[in-house]
Scaffold this motif. Structure first.
Motif, PDB file in Angstrom:
ATOM      1  N   THR A   4       0.847  -1.234   0.056  1.00  0.00           N
ATOM      2  CA  THR A   4      -0.037   0.036  -0.040  1.00  0.00           C
ATOM      3  C   THR A   4       0.786   1.344   0.069  1.00  0.00           C
ATOM      4  O   THR A   4       0.451   2.152  -0.585  1.00  0.00           O
ATOM      5  CB  THR A   4      -0.654  -0.070   1.265  1.00  0.00           C
ATOM      6  N   GLN A   5       1.795   1.234   0.611  1.00  0.00           N
ATOM      7  CA  GLN A   5       2.834   2.416   0.658  1.00  0.00           C
ATOM      8  C   GLN A   5       3.514   2.829  -0.621  1.00  0.00           C
ATOM      9  O   GLN A   5       3.510   3.715  -1.013  1.00  0.00           O
ATOM     10  CB  GLN A   5       4.089   2.160   1.846  1.00  0.00           C
ATOM     11  N   ILE A   6       3.916   1.554  -1.506  1.00  0.00           N
ATOM     12  CA  ILE A   6       4.465   1.835  -2.949  1.00  0.00           C
ATOM     13  C   ILE A   6       3.157   2.326  -3.656  1.00  0.00           C
ATOM     14  O   ILE A   6       3.464   3.415  -4.533  1.00  0.00           O
ATOM     15  CB  ILE A   6       4.842   0.494  -3.277  1.00  0.00           C
ATOM     16  N   VAL A   7       1.957   2.010  -3.552  1.00  0.00           N
ATOM     17  CA  VAL A   7       0.868   2.412  -4.347  1.00  0.00           C
ATOM     18  C   VAL A   7       0.524   3.807  -4.045  1.00  0.00           C
ATOM     19  O   VAL A   7       0.276   4.556  -5.116  1.00  0.00           O
ATOM     20  CB  VAL A   7      -0.379   1.514  -4.140  1.00  0.00           C
ATOM     21  N   VAL A   8       0.676   4.252  -2.824  1.00  0.00           N
ATOM     22  CA  VAL A   8       0.245   5.501  -2.441  1.00  0.00           C
ATOM     23  C   VAL A   8       1.552   6.385  -2.786  1.00  0.00           C
ATOM     24  O   VAL A   8       0.975   7.658  -3.728  1.00  0.00           O
ATOM     25  CB  VAL A   8       0.298   5.775  -1.132  1.00  0.00           C
ATOM     26  N   ALA A   9       2.536   6.010  -3.020  1.00  0.00           N
ATOM     27  CA  ALA A   9       3.819   6.967  -3.463  1.00  0.00           C
ATOM     28  C   ALA A   9       3.696   7.007  -5.046  1.00  0.00           C
ATOM     29  O   ALA A   9       3.784   8.253  -5.479  1.00  0.00           O
ATOM     30  CB  ALA A   9       5.043   6.131  -3.254  1.00  0.00           C
ATOM     31  N   VAL A  10       3.181   6.136  -5.655  1.00  0.00           N
ATOM     32  CA  VAL A  10       2.942   6.158  -7.047  1.00  0.00           C
ATOM     33  C   VAL A  10       1.813   7.149  -7.387  1.00  0.00           C
ATOM     34  O   VAL A  10       1.853   8.153  -8.144  1.00  0.00           O
ATOM     35  CB  VAL A  10       2.656   4.637  -7.781  1.00  0.00           C
ATOM     36  N   ALA A  11       0.626   7.017  -6.590  1.00  0.00           N
ATOM     37  CA  ALA A  11      -0.662   7.731  -6.949  1.00  0.00           C
ATOM     38  C   ALA A  11      -0.574   9.016  -6.467  1.00  0.00           C
ATOM     39  O   ALA A  11      -1.110  10.038  -7.119  1.00  0.00           O
ATOM     40  CB  ALA A  11      -1.649   6.879  -6.154  1.00  0.00           C
ATOM     41  N   THR A  12       0.366   9.554  -5.449  1.00  0.00           N
ATOM     42  CA  THR A  12       0.511  10.837  -5.383  1.00  0.00           C
ATOM     43  C   THR A  12       1.517  11.541  -5.781  1.00  0.00           C
ATOM     44  O   THR A  12       2.072  12.594  -5.144  1.00  0.00           O
ATOM     45  CB  THR A  12       0.636  10.867  -3.386  1.00  0.00           C
ATOM     46  N   GLY A  13       2.347  11.053  -6.744  1.00  0.00           N
ATOM     47  CA  GLY A  13       3.382  11.746  -7.603  1.00  0.00           C
ATOM     48  C   GLY A  13       4.615  11.617  -6.863  1.00  0.00           C
ATOM     49  O   GLY A  13       5.420  12.548  -7.047  1.00  0.00           O
ATOM     50  N   ARG A  14       4.724  10.737  -5.979  1.00  0.00           N
ATOM     51  CA  ARG A  14       6.068  10.769  -4.987  1.00  0.00           C
ATOM     52  C   ARG A  14       6.987   9.655  -5.831  1.00  0.00           C
ATOM     53  O   ARG A  14       7.945   9.185  -4.859  1.00  0.00           O
ATOM     54  CB  ARG A  14       5.946  10.531  -3.719  1.00  0.00           C
ATOM     55  N   THR A  15       7.102   9.613  -7.089  1.00  0.00           N
ATOM     56  CA  THR A  15       7.980   8.552  -7.707  1.00  0.00           C
ATOM     57  C   THR A  15       9.267   8.848  -7.500  1.00  0.00           C
ATOM     58  O   THR A  15      10.060   8.037  -7.623  1.00  0.00           O
ATOM     59  CB  THR A  15       7.232   8.180  -9.062  1.00  0.00           C
ATOM     60  N   ALA A  16       9.669  10.015  -7.440  1.00  0.00           N
ATOM     61  CA  ALA A  16      10.920  10.669  -7.561  1.00  0.00           C
ATOM     62  C   ALA A  16      11.598  10.182  -6.181  1.00  0.00           C
ATOM     63  O   ALA A  16      12.916  10.036  -5.985  1.00  0.00           O
ATOM     64  CB  ALA A  16      11.064  12.023  -7.294  1.00  0.00           C
ATOM     65  N   ASP A  17      10.972   9.922  -5.066  1.00  0.00           N
ATOM     66  CA  ASP A  17      11.262   9.178  -3.768  1.00  0.00           C
ATOM     67  C   ASP A  17      11.536   7.669  -3.677  1.00  0.00           C
ATOM     68  O   ASP A  17      12.138   7.048  -2.971  1.00  0.00           O
ATOM     69  CB  ASP A  17      10.185   9.278  -2.476  1.00  0.00           C
ATOM     70  N   ILE A  18      11.196   7.054  -5.048  1.00  0.00           N
ATOM     71  CA  ILE A  18      11.350   5.718  -5.011  1.00  0.00           C
ATOM     72  C   ILE A  18      12.480   5.525  -5.995  1.00  0.00           C
ATOM     73  O   ILE A  18      12.414   5.539  -7.241  1.00  0.00           O
ATOM     74  CB  ILE A  18      10.080   5.015  -5.917  1.00  0.00           C
ATOM     75  N   THR A  19      13.422   5.017  -5.202  1.00  0.00           N
ATOM     76  CA  THR A  19      14.910   4.401  -6.068  1.00  0.00           C
ATOM     77  C   THR A  19      14.724   3.157  -6.016  1.00  0.00           C
ATOM     78  O   THR A  19      14.538   2.423  -4.975  1.00  0.00           O
ATOM     79  CB  THR A  19      15.887   5.062  -5.403  1.00  0.00           C
TER      80      THR A  19
END
Length: 320
Positions: A169-184
């Motif tokens: 759920t935390q990855i889905v939220v990161a993607v949905a809220t435009g925080r993909t720059a935080d995902i390395t």
């Protein structure tokens, strides 16, 4: 609002069960707090028959935008590359997967089967199963190593058997809220925020590991599970002892060896009898060493540790 579609290939539904038990955030929070529109899910979707087929066709054509495509389970290619062993909504599931991945803004593979192939892809792999972008450690998988989604990212792999609900759920939220720059992502396309440390990090048995005091049976509250019971905590990338299961426990805290289920090789040793819960050794030295430790250093370290082990390291010092 982000549209999310979740499909399931060759799977046991374990990751769906895990997802529905998420707490931080929960599946309901995705909808109520983060504005995620769950278009369809194997356990939550209400569309059936032609209604479901129309939804899928509209997503493939772009009539309905597909922001996040989540896939659980393997891509089944048998027999003979046709995928007919796993049909869904009127055609092989693998054909839907290929088309939906092209249409999706982001593609998220959940669980070992969707990431590396997991147990179904273990030899002899009769279902000719693949992960979305890996087959075990081999980069490529069903989509090929050069695949990127519309957003320009490869498949985001969230492995585990099953994956921890809050990782999903935390990855889905990161993607949905435009925080993909935080995902390395690491070399296996796992989010580093979860998979940079080892299962051993935060393990309550680390003092037993340090003094080479071994547990001798499951559920035992003292001793390290690495030396005799096949625990793979020192060489498995996961936060299982940092982000606890049900907020309170983990396999090792419950006296169960880590099986290394977040690594591409899982299950190890092809599930041969006598190998899963037993540390494989040569002349008393583990075949698989803790990450970053060579055999010469291991021998020197363990000899010194055993000689220096205090009496309390042999005792059950867990408290409730």
């Amino acid at each position: 609002m982000a549209n999310l579609l979740w499909l399931q290939g060759g799977a046991c539904s374990g990751n769906t069960m895990s997802f529905l038990n998420a707490e931080e955030p929960s599946a309901c929070d995705l909808v109520n707090d983060f504005g995620i529109n769950v278009l369809w899910h194997p356990s939550l979707g209400v569309e059936l028959g032609e209604n479901l087929r129309k939804l899928l066709r509209d997503l493939v054509s772009g009539a309905i935008p597909l922001d996040i495509f989540v896939f659980e389970g393997t891509v089944v290619n048998a027999p003979g590359g046709t995928g007919e062993w796993n049909r869904f909504a009127g055609r092989p599931m693998k054909d839907w997967v290929a088309d939906l991945c092209k249409a999706a803004g982001f593609v998220v593979a959940v669980g070992d089967c969707a990431t590396w192939g997991g147990i179904p892809a273990t030899a002899p792999n009769p279902s000719d199963s693949q992960g979305l972008q890996f087959l075990k450690r081999e980069h490529g998988g069903f989509l090929g190593k050069d695949f990127t989604s519309k957003a320009g990212l490869p498949v985001i792999n969230v492995p585990g058997c099953p994956a921890h609900p809050d990782w999903i759920t935390q990855i889905v939220v990161a993607v949905a809220t435009g925080r993909t720059a935080d995902i390395t992502l690491d070399e296996f396309q796992r989010p580093k925020t979860f998979f940079q440390s080892f299962t051993q990090t935060g393990c309550t048995r680390n003092m037993h590991f340090a003094y080479k005091v071994s547990a001798t049976e499951f559920g035992q509250r003292k001793g390290c599970l690495f030396y005799d019971l096949g625990c793979r905590g020192p060489m498995t990338h996961s936060p299982c002892n940092r982000i606890l299961w049900n907020r309170q426990s983990s396999k090792t805290r419950a006296g169960m060896p880590c099986l290394g289920c977040t690594e591409p090789e899982f299950p190890f040793f092809d599930l041969a009898p006598g190998t899963v819960f037993k540390t494989q050794t040569v002349m008393g030295i583990p075949k698989d060493m803790p990450n970053g430790v060579d055999k010469k250093g291991y021998i020197a370290l363990t000899a010194a540790a055993k000689n220096a082990a205090p009496r309390w390291a042999e005792e059950d010092i867990f408290v409730v």
